[in-house]
Structures are given as C-alpha cells and as structure tokens.
Design a protein around this motif. Sequence first.
Motif, PDB file in Angstrom:
ATOM      1  N   CYS A  88      65.045 -84.828  13.825  1.00  0.00           N
ATOM      2  CA  CYS A  88      64.563 -83.324  13.561  1.00  0.00           C
ATOM      3  C   CYS A  88      64.459 -83.136  12.047  1.00  0.00           C
ATOM      4  O   CYS A  88      65.415 -83.549  11.176  1.00  0.00           O
ATOM      5  CB  CYS A  88      65.401 -82.454  14.295  1.00  0.00           C
ATOM      6  N   LEU A  89      63.595 -82.155  11.559  1.00  0.00           N
ATOM      7  CA  LEU A  89      63.705 -81.787  10.289  1.00  0.00           C
ATOM      8  C   LEU A  89      64.839 -80.812   9.655  1.00  0.00           C
ATOM      9  O   LEU A  89      65.174 -80.746   8.738  1.00  0.00           O
ATOM     10  CB  LEU A  89      62.203 -80.999   9.959  1.00  0.00           C
ATOM     11  N   CYS A  90      65.410 -79.935  10.873  1.00  0.00           N
ATOM     12  CA  CYS A  90      66.341 -79.045  10.538  1.00  0.00           C
ATOM     13  C   CYS A  90      67.754 -79.510  11.145  1.00  0.00           C
ATOM     14  O   CYS A  90      67.790 -79.738  12.333  1.00  0.00           O
ATOM     15  CB  CYS A  90      65.935 -77.540  11.116  1.00  0.00           C
ATOM     16  N   VAL A  91      68.670 -79.878  10.366  1.00  0.00           N
ATOM     17  CA  VAL A  91      69.960 -80.082  10.784  1.00  0.00           C
ATOM     18  C   VAL A  91      70.670 -78.809  10.966  1.00  0.00           C
ATOM     19  O   VAL A  91      71.374 -78.490  11.792  1.00  0.00           O
ATOM     20  CB  VAL A  91      70.662 -80.911   9.945  1.00  0.00           C
ATOM     21  N   ASN A  92      70.601 -77.829   9.841  1.00  0.00           N
ATOM     22  CA  ASN A  92      71.246 -76.629  10.116  1.00  0.00           C
ATOM     23  C   ASN A  92      70.310 -75.604   9.991  1.00  0.00           C
ATOM     24  O   ASN A  92      69.369 -75.569   9.323  1.00  0.00           O
ATOM     25  CB  ASN A  92      72.488 -76.431   8.908  1.00  0.00           C
ATOM     26  N   THR A  93      70.575 -74.405  10.605  1.00  0.00           N
ATOM     27  CA  THR A  93      69.715 -73.322  10.482  1.00  0.00           C
ATOM     28  C   THR A  93      70.415 -72.081  10.192  1.00  0.00           C
ATOM     29  O   THR A  93      71.844 -71.957  10.184  1.00  0.00           O
ATOM     30  CB  THR A  93      69.029 -72.779  11.951  1.00  0.00           C
ATOM     31  N   ILE A  94      69.865 -70.995   9.531  1.00  0.00           N
ATOM     32  CA  ILE A  94      70.315 -69.799   9.199  1.00  0.00           C
ATOM     33  C   ILE A  94      69.420 -68.598   9.907  1.00  0.00           C
ATOM     34  O   ILE A  94      68.348 -69.064  10.581  1.00  0.00           O
ATOM     35  CB  ILE A  94      70.013 -69.454   7.658  1.00  0.00           C
ATOM     36  N   SER A  95      70.243 -67.782   9.895  1.00  0.00           N
ATOM     37  CA  SER A  95      69.591 -66.530  10.970  1.00  0.00           C
ATOM     38  C   SER A  95      68.470 -65.731  10.127  1.00  0.00           C
ATOM     39  O   SER A  95      67.527 -65.046  10.889  1.00  0.00           O
ATOM     40  CB  SER A  95      70.740 -65.747  11.480  1.00  0.00           C
ATOM     41  N   ALA A  96      68.553 -65.724   8.936  1.00  0.00           N
ATOM     42  CA  ALA A  96      67.326 -64.729   8.239  1.00  0.00           C
ATOM     43  C   ALA A  96      67.268 -64.969   6.757  1.00  0.00           C
ATOM     44  O   ALA A  96      68.187 -65.548   6.126  1.00  0.00           O
ATOM     45  CB  ALA A  96      67.797 -63.180   8.485  1.00  0.00           C
ATOM     46  N   VAL A  97      66.226 -64.703   6.255  1.00  0.00           N
ATOM     47  CA  VAL A  97      65.754 -64.731   4.631  1.00  0.00           C
ATOM     48  C   VAL A  97      65.264 -63.686   4.300  1.00  0.00           C
ATOM     49  O   VAL A  97      64.585 -62.858   5.296  1.00  0.00           O
ATOM     50  CB  VAL A  97      64.858 -65.994   4.378  1.00  0.00           C
ATOM     51  N   LEU A 147      58.192 -79.059  20.299  1.00  0.00           N
ATOM     52  CA  LEU A 147      59.195 -80.192  20.753  1.00  0.00           C
ATOM     53  C   LEU A 147      58.247 -81.639  20.489  1.00  0.00           C
ATOM     54  O   LEU A 147      56.898 -81.631  20.737  1.00  0.00           O
ATOM     55  CB  LEU A 147      59.464 -80.405  22.275  1.00  0.00           C
ATOM     56  N   ARG A 148      58.787 -82.626  19.757  1.00  0.00           N
ATOM     57  CA  ARG A 148      58.192 -83.656  19.527  1.00  0.00           C
ATOM     58  C   ARG A 148      58.757 -84.975  20.131  1.00  0.00           C
ATOM     59  O   ARG A 148      60.289 -84.602  20.469  1.00  0.00           O
ATOM     60  CB  ARG A 148      58.169 -83.909  18.111  1.00  0.00           C
ATOM     61  N   PRO A 149      58.349 -86.073  19.984  1.00  0.00           N
ATOM     62  CA  PRO A 149      58.972 -87.177  20.584  1.00  0.00           C
ATOM     63  C   PRO A 149      60.364 -87.489  19.993  1.00  0.00           C
ATOM     64  O   PRO A 149      61.235 -88.053  20.660  1.00  0.00           O
ATOM     65  CB  PRO A 149      57.883 -88.397  20.435  1.00  0.00           C
ATOM     66  N   TYR A 150      60.580 -87.379  18.954  1.00  0.00           N
ATOM     67  CA  TYR A 150      61.665 -87.557  18.121  1.00  0.00           C
ATOM     68  C   TYR A 150      62.605 -86.645  17.782  1.00  0.00           C
ATOM     69  O   TYR A 150      63.768 -86.571  17.209  1.00  0.00           O
ATOM     70  CB  TYR A 150      61.373 -88.432  16.707  1.00  0.00           C
ATOM     71  N   CYS A 151      62.283 -85.347  18.220  1.00  0.00           N
ATOM     72  CA  CYS A 151      63.012 -83.896  18.193  1.00  0.00           C
ATOM     73  C   CYS A 151      62.970 -83.351  19.167  1.00  0.00           C
ATOM     74  O   CYS A 151      61.879 -82.778  19.387  1.00  0.00           O
ATOM     75  CB  CYS A 151      62.754 -83.514  16.703  1.00  0.00           C
ATOM     76  N   ASN A 152      63.848 -82.905  20.218  1.00  0.00           N
ATOM     77  CA  ASN A 152      63.714 -82.245  21.316  1.00  0.00           C
ATOM     78  C   ASN A 152      64.044 -80.728  21.320  1.00  0.00           C
ATOM     79  O   ASN A 152      64.634 -80.238  22.338  1.00  0.00           O
ATOM     80  CB  ASN A 152      64.630 -82.836  22.540  1.00  0.00           C
ATOM     81  N   LYS A 153      63.803 -80.177  20.058  1.00  0.00           N
ATOM     82  CA  LYS A 153      64.118 -78.818  19.642  1.00  0.00           C
ATOM     83  C   LYS A 153      63.001 -78.055  19.049  1.00  0.00           C
ATOM     84  O   LYS A 153      62.509 -78.749  18.356  1.00  0.00           O
ATOM     85  CB  LYS A 153      65.378 -78.512  19.309  1.00  0.00           C
ATOM     86  N   LYS A 154      62.688 -76.878  19.204  1.00  0.00           N
ATOM     87  CA  LYS A 154      61.775 -76.000  18.492  1.00  0.00           C
ATOM     88  C   LYS A 154      62.426 -75.767  17.108  1.00  0.00           C
ATOM     89  O   LYS A 154      63.691 -75.479  16.872  1.00  0.00           O
ATOM     90  CB  LYS A 154      61.378 -74.687  19.135  1.00  0.00           C
ATOM     91  N   GLU A 155      61.576 -76.058  15.927  1.00  0.00           N
ATOM     92  CA  GLU A 155      62.173 -75.864  14.608  1.00  0.00           C
ATOM     93  C   GLU A 155      60.991 -74.879  13.909  1.00  0.00           C
ATOM     94  O   GLU A 155      59.621 -74.821  14.055  1.00  0.00           O
ATOM     95  CB  GLU A 155      61.938 -77.176  13.839  1.00  0.00           C
ATOM     96  N   VAL A 156      61.559 -73.822  13.414  1.00  0.00           N
ATOM     97  CA  VAL A 156      60.733 -72.850  12.342  1.00  0.00           C
ATOM     98  C   VAL A 156      61.404 -73.066  11.111  1.00  0.00           C
ATOM     99  O   VAL A 156      62.675 -72.780  10.589  1.00  0.00           O
ATOM    100  CB  VAL A 156      61.184 -71.306  13.088  1.00  0.00           C
ATOM    101  N   ILE A 157      60.430 -73.224  10.154  1.00  0.00           N
ATOM    102  CA  ILE A 157      60.792 -73.506   8.624  1.00  0.00           C
ATOM    103  C   ILE A 157      60.162 -72.526   7.762  1.00  0.00           C
ATOM    104  O   ILE A 157      58.925 -72.174   7.925  1.00  0.00           O
ATOM    105  CB  ILE A 157      60.408 -75.072   8.182  1.00  0.00           C
ATOM    106  N   ALA A 158      60.718 -71.626   7.115  1.00  0.00           N
ATOM    107  CA  ALA A 158      60.329 -70.580   6.313  1.00  0.00           C
ATOM    108  C   ALA A 158      60.087 -71.209   4.728  1.00  0.00           C
ATOM    109  O   ALA A 158      60.931 -71.838   4.081  1.00  0.00           O
ATOM    110  CB  ALA A 158      61.197 -69.395   5.936  1.00  0.00           C
ATOM    111  N   ARG A 159      58.752 -71.206   4.126  1.00  0.00           N
ATOM    112  CA  ARG A 159      58.724 -71.680   2.725  1.00  0.00           C
ATOM    113  C   ARG A 159      59.038 -70.547   1.965  1.00  0.00           C
ATOM    114  O   ARG A 159      58.321 -69.653   1.964  1.00  0.00           O
ATOM    115  CB  ARG A 159      57.261 -72.303   2.672  1.00  0.00           C
TER     116      ARG A 159
END
Length: 116
Positions: free
Chosen positions: A25-34, A47-59
């Motif tokens: 997965c791209l995200c190991v640790n997450t934060i609650s807000a920015v 969900l992806r074949p190599y990551c079984n969780k939803k991820e949200v990344i803020a640029r």
Amino acid sequence: MNTAIQCIVLLACTIICTPAGSIRCLCVNTISAVDPKRIAGVEEYGLRPYCNKKEVIARLKDGTKRCLDPAEKFTIALVQVFKNWANRAAEMNATSPGTTRSPRTSTTTTMVPTSP
C-alpha cells in the motif's frame, strides 16, 4: 524437461525471489486532517490487488503528500469537494462546438459563423 515442469519451476523461482515488501500500500500511517488552505489536490485509491484498503492522499501546495484516514469525516468531505470541483470543470470543458462559456459568468455565448 517437460514444458509444464519448466513453467512451474520458473513460477516458484519468481515467487521466492520477489521481495514481499516491494509491492504494498502507498499509505503506512494516516492522519485525520490537514489544513485545507495547504491542499492542492486529492488522490483517491480503491482496493487494489496488492493493497486491500482504501487510500486517500492529499497533495499539498509545497509538493509533499499526506495520507488521510478515509473513515474520517474531514477526508470524506474533502474528497466530495474535489469531486464536485472536477465535475464543474468537466461541465465547463464539455460545451458544444461553437459555444463558449466565460469562467466568471454562467451565461453561454454562441458563436455565429459569418458568410464570406
């Protein structure tokens, strides 16, 4: 050697030689807000074949990225806001040929061809 046996040996070698941590997965640790003023964009991954969780990344505007917790109300609202912006931008760009739309007004101006 039989072709099927060669394929099995090749597959076994590939599985053994591939490091387990190289695809994850791209995200190991997450934060609650920015701070919303610092956000330039949002990337949402399902969900992806190599990551079984939803991820949200803020640029962020400074070029860094922050992983947000997808279950937080802040993240859900942020994703919705950026989806609405994207939909509005798509509507602005999807005007018919010969039609222009001013970004500051909601009126549509139709261009009339002139005769030679």
